[in-house]
Design a protein around this motif. Structure first.
Motif, short mmCIF file in Angstrom:
data_model
loop_
_atom_site.label_atom_id
_atom_site.label_comp_id
_atom_site.label_asym_id
_atom_site.label_seq_id
_atom_site.Cartn_x
_atom_site.Cartn_y
_atom_site.Cartn_z
N ALA A 168 -0.58 47.09 33.20
CA ALA A 168 0.23 46.20 34.04
C ALA A 168 -0.70 45.55 35.05
O ALA A 168 -0.68 45.87 36.23
CB ALA A 168 1.34 46.99 34.73
N ASP A 169 -1.49 44.63 34.58
CA ASP A 169 -2.52 44.01 35.42
C ASP A 169 -1.88 43.22 36.57
O ASP A 169 -0.82 42.63 36.42
CB ASP A 169 -3.39 43.09 34.58
N GLY A 170 -2.55 43.24 37.72
CA GLY A 170 -2.10 42.43 38.83
C GLY A 170 -1.01 43.04 39.69
O GLY A 170 -0.17 42.32 40.22
N LEU A 171 -1.02 44.34 39.84
CA LEU A 171 -0.03 44.99 40.70
C LEU A 171 -0.40 44.78 42.17
O LEU A 171 -1.55 44.91 42.56
CB LEU A 171 0.02 46.49 40.40
N ASP A 172 0.62 44.47 42.98
CA ASP A 172 0.40 44.31 44.42
C ASP A 172 0.30 45.66 45.12
O ASP A 172 -0.38 45.79 46.14
CB ASP A 172 1.54 43.50 45.05
N LEU A 191 -8.23 53.02 42.53
CA LEU A 191 -7.91 51.65 42.95
C LEU A 191 -8.88 51.13 43.99
O LEU A 191 -9.10 49.91 44.07
CB LEU A 191 -6.48 51.58 43.47
N ALA A 192 -9.49 52.00 44.78
CA ALA A 192 -10.44 51.54 45.78
C ALA A 192 -11.61 50.80 45.13
O ALA A 192 -12.20 49.88 45.74
CB ALA A 192 -10.97 52.72 46.60
N THR A 193 -11.94 51.16 43.90
CA THR A 193 -13.01 50.48 43.16
C THR A 193 -12.46 49.47 42.17
O THR A 193 -12.93 48.33 42.11
CB THR A 193 -13.87 51.51 42.40
N PRO A 196 -9.20 46.98 44.64
CA PRO A 196 -9.10 47.25 46.08
C PRO A 196 -8.02 46.43 46.79
O PRO A 196 -7.59 46.81 47.89
CB PRO A 196 -10.50 46.89 46.61
N GLU A 197 -7.58 45.35 46.16
CA GLU A 197 -6.52 44.55 46.77
C GLU A 197 -5.13 45.16 46.57
O GLU A 197 -4.16 44.76 47.22
CB GLU A 197 -6.53 43.13 46.17
N THR A 198 -5.02 46.15 45.69
CA THR A 198 -3.74 46.80 45.42
C THR A 198 -3.50 47.91 46.45
O THR A 198 -4.31 48.82 46.58
CB THR A 198 -3.72 47.41 44.00
N LYS A 199 -2.37 47.82 47.15
CA LYS A 199 -2.06 48.81 48.17
C LYS A 199 -1.55 50.10 47.54
O LYS A 199 -0.83 50.07 46.53
CB LYS A 199 -1.00 48.27 49.13
N VAL A 298 5.27 45.84 41.69
CA VAL A 298 5.14 47.20 42.21
C VAL A 298 5.04 48.22 41.07
O VAL A 298 5.95 48.33 40.24
CB VAL A 298 6.35 47.55 43.11
N GLY A 299 3.95 48.94 41.04
CA GLY A 299 3.80 50.02 40.07
C GLY A 299 4.36 51.31 40.64
O GLY A 299 4.12 51.63 41.81
#
Length: 317
Positions: A168-172, A191-193, A196-199, A298-299
């Motif tokens: 599911a690419d591009g999760l906010d 996700l930090a690597t 990193p834009e995904t909260k 949202v994942g």
């Protein structure tokens, strides 16, 4: 204290690939409409032992050398980690001893025993769990695989988000339940690597909100014996998981017992997925805080599906 790295997660993914399932991502038009955002559910309840924890457990078990493995593994757990460690140990053919609260759901105890795990029961408190475990480990000599405060476990849990972002690419944002923080820490690690834009958002029961209070205070606050229907979220943060939570989690939201039950029922009905109360906490917090999620991708990680079918919360009232 060793802090697991992104490379540790990649190595874990290669190590556990033969022993886990690449779980599906599901969506529901109805739930999207109700929530006011696009929801993507990563269904870790479809793992063979019924929970995401098989990832960390398998990474620990199959990372042991022959000398370590000969003595087996041991842990304490309210259920899913015990089941998953027993499963991984069964696959490798080594012993597994687990300490579980006597109040743990029967379905989870049955699963542990089905996979060959030996259970020692304790009182439903963190202090009793840890004291009982000390005796079990001294007697067996098994390698201690902590349910969450273990770099091998966190690296393994991080593989879930790796798959999720590929599916599911591009999760906010990604929302997951938080108890001890193993899944959240693994999510932060990856996700930090990778994105990193995904909260990273954590979701917790109001009646076991020590992670929320820790997050706001800036230091670990540990409750010894909280009571909530979300039995998988009863344990406190530890130093290793706090490292990730304090640095990478954007927010922690909480939900009431009734909100958790209502969300659980919605997922059962509209996603047609069996999941346990702990796994419903993310959706409950999303529905409770619509402005934070409106219009976002949202994942949501459905962490487990080991629920006692004879004691469904909406039937018990």
């Amino acid at each position: 204290m060793y802090i697991p790295t992104y490379n540790d997660m990649l190595e874990a993914h290669d190590r556990i690939a033969p022993h886990i399932r690449r779980t599906p991502v599901r969506t529901s038009d109805y739930l999207n409409e109700v929530a006011g955002c696009q929801l993507f559910f990563k269904c870790e309840n479809f793992q063979e032992p019924g929970a995401f924890k098989v990832r960390g457990a398998a990474n620990a078990v199959f990372g042991l050398n022959q000398r370590q493995a000969a003595k087996g593994v041991a842990t304490h757990s309210s259920g899913n980690h015990a089941s998953c460690l027993s499963y991984a140990a069964m696959l490798r053919g080594i012993p597994c001893n687990v300490v579980m609260p006597r109040t743990a759901p029967q379905a989870k105890k049955d699963t542990v025993r089905r996979y060959g795990g030996k259970i020692t029961e304790c009182e439903p408190s963190t202090s009793s769990r840890e004291a009982t475990f000390a005796g079990v480990q001294a007697a067996t000599g098994g390698d201690f695989v902590h349910p969450y405060n273990d770099p091998r476990v966190i690296a393994g849990q991080g593989t879930c988000s790796k798959e999720f972002m590929e599916q599911a690419d591009g999760l906010d944002m990604v929302v997951a339940p938080i108890g001890g923080g193993g899944m959240i820490s693994g999510t932060c690690l990856t996700l930090a690597t990778l994105a990193p834009e995904t909260k990273v958002i954590a979701a917790e029961p109001e009646q076991a909100d020590d992670a929320y209070r820790s997050f706001k205070a800036g230091y670990i606050i540990a409750d010894d014996a909280p009571q909530t229907i979300a039995d998988g979220l009863l344990v406190p943060l530890k130093d290793l998981t706090w490292h990730f939570v304090s640095r990478h989690v954007s927010e922690i939201y909480t939900a009431s017992e009734q909100e958790i039950v209502d969300a659980m029922k919605l997922i059962w009905k509209h996603l047609r997925a069996v999941m346990e109360p702990s796994s419903a906490v993310p959706l409950a917090t999303i529905l409770k805080n619509p402005d934070a999620f409106r219009g976002k991708r949202v994942g949501v990680i459905i962490t487990g599906g080991n629920v006692d079918l004879d004691k469904l919360p909406w039937v018990l009232g």
